[in-house]
Design an enzyme around this catalytic site. Structure first.
Site, PDB file in Angstrom:
ATOM      1  N   SER A  67      31.351  84.720 -11.496  1.00 29.04           N
ATOM      2  CA  SER A  67      30.473  83.979 -12.408  1.00 29.04           C
ATOM      3  C   SER A  67      31.288  83.191 -13.424  1.00 29.04           C
ATOM      4  O   SER A  67      30.917  83.084 -14.594  1.00 29.04           O
ATOM      5  CB  SER A  67      29.497  84.925 -13.123  1.00 29.04           C
ATOM      6  OG  SER A  67      28.376  84.213 -13.597  1.00 29.04           O
ATOM      7  N   LYS A  70      23.876  78.678 -12.349  1.00 27.47           N
ATOM      8  CA  LYS A  70      24.928  78.321 -11.389  1.00 27.47           C
ATOM      9  C   LYS A  70      24.393  78.132  -9.971  1.00 27.47           C
ATOM     10  O   LYS A  70      25.091  77.586  -9.110  1.00 27.47           O
ATOM     11  CB  LYS A  70      26.033  79.379 -11.411  1.00 27.47           C
ATOM     12  CG  LYS A  70      26.786  79.447 -12.747  1.00 27.47           C
ATOM     13  CD  LYS A  70      27.890  80.492 -12.708  1.00 27.47           C
ATOM     14  CE  LYS A  70      28.729  80.479 -13.984  1.00 27.47           C
ATOM     15  NZ  LYS A  70      28.110  81.204 -15.085  1.00 27.47           N
ATOM     16  N   SER A  81      23.352  82.803 -16.207  1.00 18.74           N
ATOM     17  CA  SER A  81      24.200  82.331 -15.106  1.00 18.74           C
ATOM     18  C   SER A  81      23.440  82.066 -13.811  1.00 18.74           C
ATOM     19  O   SER A  81      24.032  81.608 -12.835  1.00 18.74           O
ATOM     20  CB  SER A  81      25.334  83.335 -14.842  1.00 18.74           C
ATOM     21  OG  SER A  81      26.356  83.162 -15.790  1.00 18.74           O
TER      22      SER A  81
END
Length: 374
Positions: free
Chosen positions: A108, A51, A48
């Site tokens: 997230s 991101k 993640s």
């Protein structure tokens, strides 16, 4: 971002603590120096941490007014059905951009991430193309994106070095938006209450930590990019970014990141050599409308050195000679070389702080004669 490299001799450089992770990196964004690292060019899955690039493009779209924070976006079937971590939005909702950003950062949320990607790129596939184009533009030479959220996919890899570039540019380029990364809790109305806490444990442990992002997949392990800003009397706010990749647990990635940050602040001291827009030197200019050109940096020139060695710092300016006008404002003209105890520390490019236009015909002719005589 300046391409500065810490060149201190190994004998003088403080030894970093043992870090229980596959790779790590500690970057001083105030001095623009690498303080420590291991396996920083080894390809890893970003999970993640992906991101961060998604956010970079979303923030850029906000700055260019392609989207705005209060704009309500639809939730596609694709976004709704995303596996992994989510903020639990569904196709019956139209969610403001700002809430999707918070859901992507704090929770997230893969669903929020896809909704934003579709809005900015028109499709997820086009957005991924934009991610790779932006990575190339930022100088992230070892990064390839295959999706906006970070789920495991062939070729979806990066390195600790590239992540340091991305994190630093995110902080520098979008100061109005990076405050979202300091949010400890967030939940969109109508979604589960148990899913509201930022996974970055350091936000709750260290008041100087204000970001950035966690990541985890089975392949990537537990990852964390943490940034902290602590005040010091000689330089003001000093910001470090720690990157820990492939730790064994949520607690381990937080502990190892805290260890790195604390070590960086104590093992190195920051020394401000020149203020922003302060002339480092003002050498003579030939054939110019002005007699001198002021060389410096639009940002303060700060160097990180091992604690207790600041008194040994020396500087030297290397530049072409003679300097012949014209010079554009911001044009690279020379280099400030910084050393400590005879050992090189870093090189800082110097630029013209003000434009210097060419002199008139008579002025140029006179200086041409003077140069010939010289």
């Amino acid at each position: 971002m300046l391409a500065l490299m810490c060149l201190a001799a190994a004998a003088q450089t403080p030894q970093p603590p043992e870090i229980a992770a596959r790779s790590y990196l500690l970057w001083d964004t105030t001095a623009n120096q690498l303080l420590a690292g291991r396996e920083i060019d080894t390809p890893v899955e970003p999970a993640s941490l992906t991101k961060l690039m998604t956010a970079y493009l979303v923030f850029d779209a906000l700055r260019s007014k392609k989207i705005d924070l209060q704009q309500r976006l639809p939730v596609s079937e694709r976004a709704w059905k995303m596996p992994g971590s989510r903020m639990f939005i569904d196709p019956k909702m139209k969610v403001p951009v700002e809430d999707l950003i918070k859901g992507m950062i704090v929770q997230s949320g893969n669903d929020a991430t896809v909704a934003l990607a579709e809005a900015v790129g028109g499709s997820v596939e086009r957005f991924v193309e934009l991610m790779n184009e932006q990575a190339k533009a930022l100088g992230m030479k070892s990064t390839g994106y295959r999706n906006p959220e970070g789920l495991t996919a062939p070729g979806h890899t990066t390195t600790a070095r590239d992540l340091s570039i991305l994190a630093t540019r995110l902080l520098q380029d979008f100061p109005d938006y990076v405050g979202y990364y300091a949010l400890k809790k967030y939940r969109y109305e109508g979604t589960p209450t148990a899913n509201d806490t930022n996974r970055n444990m350091l936000l709750f442990r260290d008041p100087t930590v204000d970001g950035l992002k966690t990541g985890h997949t089975e392949a990537a392990g537990y990852c964390l990019i943490a940034t902290a800003r602590r005040d010091f009397p000689n330089v003001g706010g000093r910001r470090l970014v720690s990157i820990v990749l492939g730790a064994s647990s949520e607690n381990a990635r937080a502990n190892e990141s805290q260890k790195l940050l604390n070590w960086g602040y104590t093992a190195f001291e920051a020394v401000k050599l020149f203020d922003a827009n302060q002339a480092v030197v003002s050498p003579e200019v030939w054939k110019g409308a002005q007699n001198v050109v002021k060389l410096g940096r639009p940002q303060a020139v700060v160097v990180a050195v091992p604690a207790g060695t600041a008194s040994r710092l020396q500087t030297q300016v290397v530049r072409p000679d003679p300097l012949v006008a014209p010079f554009a404002k911001g044009q690279a003209v020379g280099t400030l070389k910084v050393s400590a105890g005879g050992q090189p520390v870093l090189d800082v490019p110097l630029v013209a702080l003000e434009a210097v236009e060419q002199a008139g015909v008579l002025g140029r002719a006179w200086d041409a004669l003077r140069l010939w005589i010289k």
